[in-house]
Scaffold this active site. Structure first.
Site, PDB file in Angstrom:
ATOM      1  N   MET A 106      52.383 -31.930  27.398  1.00  0.00           N
ATOM      2  CA  MET A 106      52.864 -31.172  26.250  1.00  0.00           C
ATOM      3  C   MET A 106      51.974 -29.949  26.075  1.00  0.00           C
ATOM      4  O   MET A 106      50.768 -30.032  26.256  1.00  0.00           O
ATOM      5  CB  MET A 106      52.817 -32.029  24.982  1.00  0.00           C
ATOM      6  CG  MET A 106      53.188 -31.278  23.699  1.00  0.00           C
ATOM      7  SD  MET A 106      53.073 -32.316  22.209  1.00  0.00           S
ATOM      8  CE  MET A 106      51.284 -32.451  22.054  1.00  0.00           C
ATOM      9  N   ASP A 122      52.698 -25.771  23.927  1.00  0.00           N
ATOM     10  CA  ASP A 122      52.978 -25.053  22.679  1.00  0.00           C
ATOM     11  C   ASP A 122      53.959 -25.764  21.740  1.00  0.00           C
ATOM     12  O   ASP A 122      55.006 -26.234  22.173  1.00  0.00           O
ATOM     13  CB  ASP A 122      53.608 -23.701  22.982  1.00  0.00           C
ATOM     14  CG  ASP A 122      52.754 -22.827  23.860  1.00  0.00           C
ATOM     15  OD1 ASP A 122      51.749 -23.295  24.380  1.00  0.00           O
ATOM     16  OD2 ASP A 122      53.123 -21.647  24.018  1.00  0.00           O
ATOM     17  N   TRP A 152      51.704 -29.585  33.998  1.00  0.00           N
ATOM     18  CA  TRP A 152      52.647 -28.533  33.632  1.00  0.00           C
ATOM     19  C   TRP A 152      53.770 -28.460  34.661  1.00  0.00           C
ATOM     20  O   TRP A 152      53.553 -28.530  35.873  1.00  0.00           O
ATOM     21  CB  TRP A 152      51.915 -27.188  33.561  1.00  0.00           C
ATOM     22  CG  TRP A 152      52.758 -26.080  33.017  1.00  0.00           C
ATOM     23  CD1 TRP A 152      52.810 -25.647  31.738  1.00  0.00           C
ATOM     24  CD2 TRP A 152      53.682 -25.271  33.761  1.00  0.00           C
ATOM     25  NE1 TRP A 152      53.705 -24.614  31.618  1.00  0.00           N
ATOM     26  CE2 TRP A 152      54.257 -24.369  32.838  1.00  0.00           C
ATOM     27  CE3 TRP A 152      54.092 -25.231  35.093  1.00  0.00           C
ATOM     28  CZ2 TRP A 152      55.211 -23.422  33.231  1.00  0.00           C
ATOM     29  CZ3 TRP A 152      55.041 -24.289  35.474  1.00  0.00           C
ATOM     30  CH2 TRP A 152      55.587 -23.398  34.553  1.00  0.00           C
ATOM     31  N   SER A 201      58.684 -21.066  25.272  1.00  0.00           N
ATOM     32  CA  SER A 201      58.504 -21.187  23.822  1.00  0.00           C
ATOM     33  C   SER A 201      59.476 -20.333  23.014  1.00  0.00           C
ATOM     34  O   SER A 201      60.044 -19.354  23.499  1.00  0.00           O
ATOM     35  CB  SER A 201      57.075 -20.813  23.452  1.00  0.00           C
ATOM     36  OG  SER A 201      56.188 -21.821  23.849  1.00  0.00           O
ATOM     37  N   GLU A 258      50.587 -13.638  23.150  1.00  0.00           N
ATOM     38  CA  GLU A 258      51.648 -14.647  23.145  1.00  0.00           C
ATOM     39  C   GLU A 258      51.916 -15.136  21.724  1.00  0.00           C
ATOM     40  O   GLU A 258      51.167 -14.854  20.793  1.00  0.00           O
ATOM     41  CB  GLU A 258      51.243 -15.855  23.991  1.00  0.00           C
ATOM     42  CG  GLU A 258      50.901 -15.542  25.423  1.00  0.00           C
ATOM     43  CD  GLU A 258      50.721 -16.808  26.217  1.00  0.00           C
ATOM     44  OE1 GLU A 258      51.590 -17.079  27.044  1.00  0.00           O
ATOM     45  OE2 GLU A 258      49.732 -17.526  26.012  1.00  0.00           O
ATOM     46  N   TRP A 308      43.706 -23.320  27.726  1.00  0.00           N
ATOM     47  CA  TRP A 308      44.186 -23.147  29.102  1.00  0.00           C
ATOM     48  C   TRP A 308      43.061 -23.143  30.126  1.00  0.00           C
ATOM     49  O   TRP A 308      43.314 -23.283  31.327  1.00  0.00           O
ATOM     50  CB  TRP A 308      45.009 -21.856  29.210  1.00  0.00           C
ATOM     51  CG  TRP A 308      46.391 -22.028  28.681  1.00  0.00           C
ATOM     52  CD1 TRP A 308      46.928 -21.461  27.570  1.00  0.00           C
ATOM     53  CD2 TRP A 308      47.422 -22.856  29.234  1.00  0.00           C
ATOM     54  NE1 TRP A 308      48.218 -21.877  27.389  1.00  0.00           N
ATOM     55  CE2 TRP A 308      48.556 -22.729  28.401  1.00  0.00           C
ATOM     56  CE3 TRP A 308      47.495 -23.696  30.337  1.00  0.00           C
ATOM     57  CZ2 TRP A 308      49.745 -23.406  28.645  1.00  0.00           C
ATOM     58  CZ3 TRP A 308      48.683 -24.371  30.583  1.00  0.00           C
ATOM     59  CH2 TRP A 308      49.788 -24.228  29.751  1.00  0.00           C
TER      60      TRP A 308
END
Length: 509
Positions: free
Chosen positions: A74, A76, A100, A133, A249, A328
């Site tokens: 999991m 954002d 990911w 997202s 972002e 990240w």
């Protein structure tokens, strides 16, 4: 952030946290970092929602008061919206594994922001690519023609044609979604746009979309009256001293009285290392956002592990945010299985005036009281099990050190410098497991207390693998993952006089 990569090949951290990035996987740091090769498109499937069984969610490091999926990767938070007494939390999710990939929208619901029920996966990859997202709104007046009260979601489609903005809608309260047949509603421009955050702007009678430009930096604003046709209104960008190469972002534009706040997540370039969330204060007229002249960047959180946070829509004047509790720099390596990553505790945002300057505060939502026991005096030994809240009131007439520890001699140390009104946290091998990634151990993270007077009150929320630290009114917050062999259950405070209380927080599973 939608793409997982390992772009730090080496780094050096001094005791004062001077950081040098030595190498990246991309030859051009201004170019979009590559994601893993996307999987071959397949027919969408809806994996069943996990059904917790008694005694489950008890794995080592499993958070007991934070949302985690039962299994798999999991990142954002996405599409957060409140409707009919239910908070919807969508999120970047891999239905097929614990790393990911296969980006989809997972889905969880809550009636109190604390207890969460994991639902079936809401959106999976289609012919336009992965589902990155985005956001959700309730179309009360049927401006899009999908029906009055429809839940409309916007997301970034990431595929062969680049990153484009798409739309889907639900007429059954988020249980099922229909994709708009004319997707994408905003076609690929420079392959860097992402993370559409949409809200209704009453003064200009239109929907406003904030769209991040990634490595191109900046936030673009679009307007629409029907959610289907969007017109570019303006672009906001500022140069941040000492941070020439960072990725913008997950924007969120919020109104607080006569002021507006633009929240932007950046990676790398956070307050310490890797990911971070900054904000700008200013004005929005329905077309342009103009920032006040302040000393940017301003940080929402001074720790390592609060990223990509955005707010729920349809909550009236109450501004409620949740973030991805990870970074990240090491997200793919944290030692969690069969799940990977948690959300922060939900926070309420307020804009206050501190020493003549606007300051965005965040505190844990008051709904936390639903799982809290009675306040007890805190001694050297803490009678705690699943999770707890520690409240310490310290005099600021001398320096102090707060140490949380356990029977394995692991410890989490917080230093308070009285003269500078600064707080410093140390996350080293002394805190627990750190050797899974070379960037996880951080000798020093500093934050201004942003308090006036002769005392400071700290609220410290401790779970199985995290410490979230706030001043009592939220003028400073610091969120960090930790991986001790057992929860910290001892307390020592040296230096100034203090008072300490603790209360149990019951597990949410």
């Amino acid at each position: 952030m939608k793409k997982f990569w390992n772009f730090f090949s080496a780094m050096m951290v001094t005791a004062t946290m001077a950081v040098t990035i030595l190498g990246c996987t991309s030859d051009d740091p201004k170019k979009e970092q590559p994601a893993p090769e996307p999987p071959t498109p397949v027919e969408p499937v809806d994996p069943p929602a996990p059904t917790p069984t008694p005694g489950s969610y008890t794995e080592l490091y499993r958070p007991q008061i934070h949302f985690t999926p039962a299994k798999n990767w999991m990142n954002d938070p996405n599409g957060m919206v409140y409707v009919d007494g239910v908070y919807h939390l969508f999120y970047q999710y891999n239905p097929q594994g614990n790393s990911w990939g296969n980006m989809s929208w997972g889905h969880a619901t809550s009636t109190d922001l604390i207890h969460w029920t994991e639902q079936t996966v809401a959106l999976t990859r289609d012919e336009l690519g992965d589902i990155f997202s985005g956001s959700a709104v309730i179309d009360h007046n049927n401006t899009a023609g999908f029906g009055a009260g429809a839940m409309v979601v916007f997301y970034t489609s990431a595929g062969d044609a680049g990153q484009q903005q798409s739309m889907a809608y639900s007429t059954d309260g988020g249980k099922n979604f229909t994709r708009y047949t004319a997707n994408p509603v905003i076609k690929n421009n420079d392959d860097r746009q992402r993370d559409p955050k949409v809200f209704w702007h009453a003064d200009s009678q239109q929907w406003i979309m904030s769209l991040a430009k990634g490595w191109s930096k900046g936030i673009e604003f679009f307007g629409s009256t029907d959610m289907k046709t969007w017109t570019k209104l303006s672009t906001f960008v500022v140069d941040l001293p000492g941070r020439p190469d960072l990725q913008w972002e997950c924007p969120d534009l919020l109104q607080f009285g006569d002021k507006w706040v633009l929240i932007v997540s950046v990676n790398p370039g956070g307050p310490v290392l890797g990911s971070g969330t900054m904000y700008f204060v200013g004005q929005f007229d329905g077309k342009e956002f103009k920032a006040d002249a302040l000393d940017y960047p301003l940080w929402l959180d001074y720790g390592m592990d609060n990223y990509a946070g955005v707010t729920w829509s349809n909550t009236g004047d109450r501004k409620l945010l949740i973030g991805w509790m990870n970074n990240w720099s090491y997200a793919g390596d944290v030692p969690c299985s069969p799940w990977r990553s948690a959300m922060t505790l939900p926070r309420e945002l307020k804009l206050i005036n501190y020493n003549g300057t606007p300051l965005l505060t965040n505190t844990v939502v008051s709904e936390i009281d639903k799982i809290a026991g009675s306040w007890l005096s805190a001694g050297a030994s803490l009678d705690v099990k699943d999770a707890y809240q520690l409240r310490i009131k310290l005099n600021l007439d001398k320096n102090s050190t707060i140490t949380l520890g356990n029977s394995f001699d692991e410890k989490f140390v917080i230093d308070i410098n009285a003269s500078s009104s600064m707080l410093t946290v140390h996350r080293t091998s002394a805190t627990g497991k750190t050797n899974f990634n070379g960037t996880f151990s951080v000798p020093s993270m500093r934050a201004p207390l942003n308090v006036s007077g002769t005392t400071v009150t700290l609220d410290i929320y401790v779970d199985q693998s995290s410490v979230e630290l706030f001043t009592e009114n939220g003028t400073m917050s610091m969120t960090n993952l930790i991986f001790p062999q057992s929860i910290y259950n001892t307390l020592t405070v040296s230096g100034a006089d203090y008072e300490a209380q603790v209360r149990q927080l019951s597990r949410i599973w």
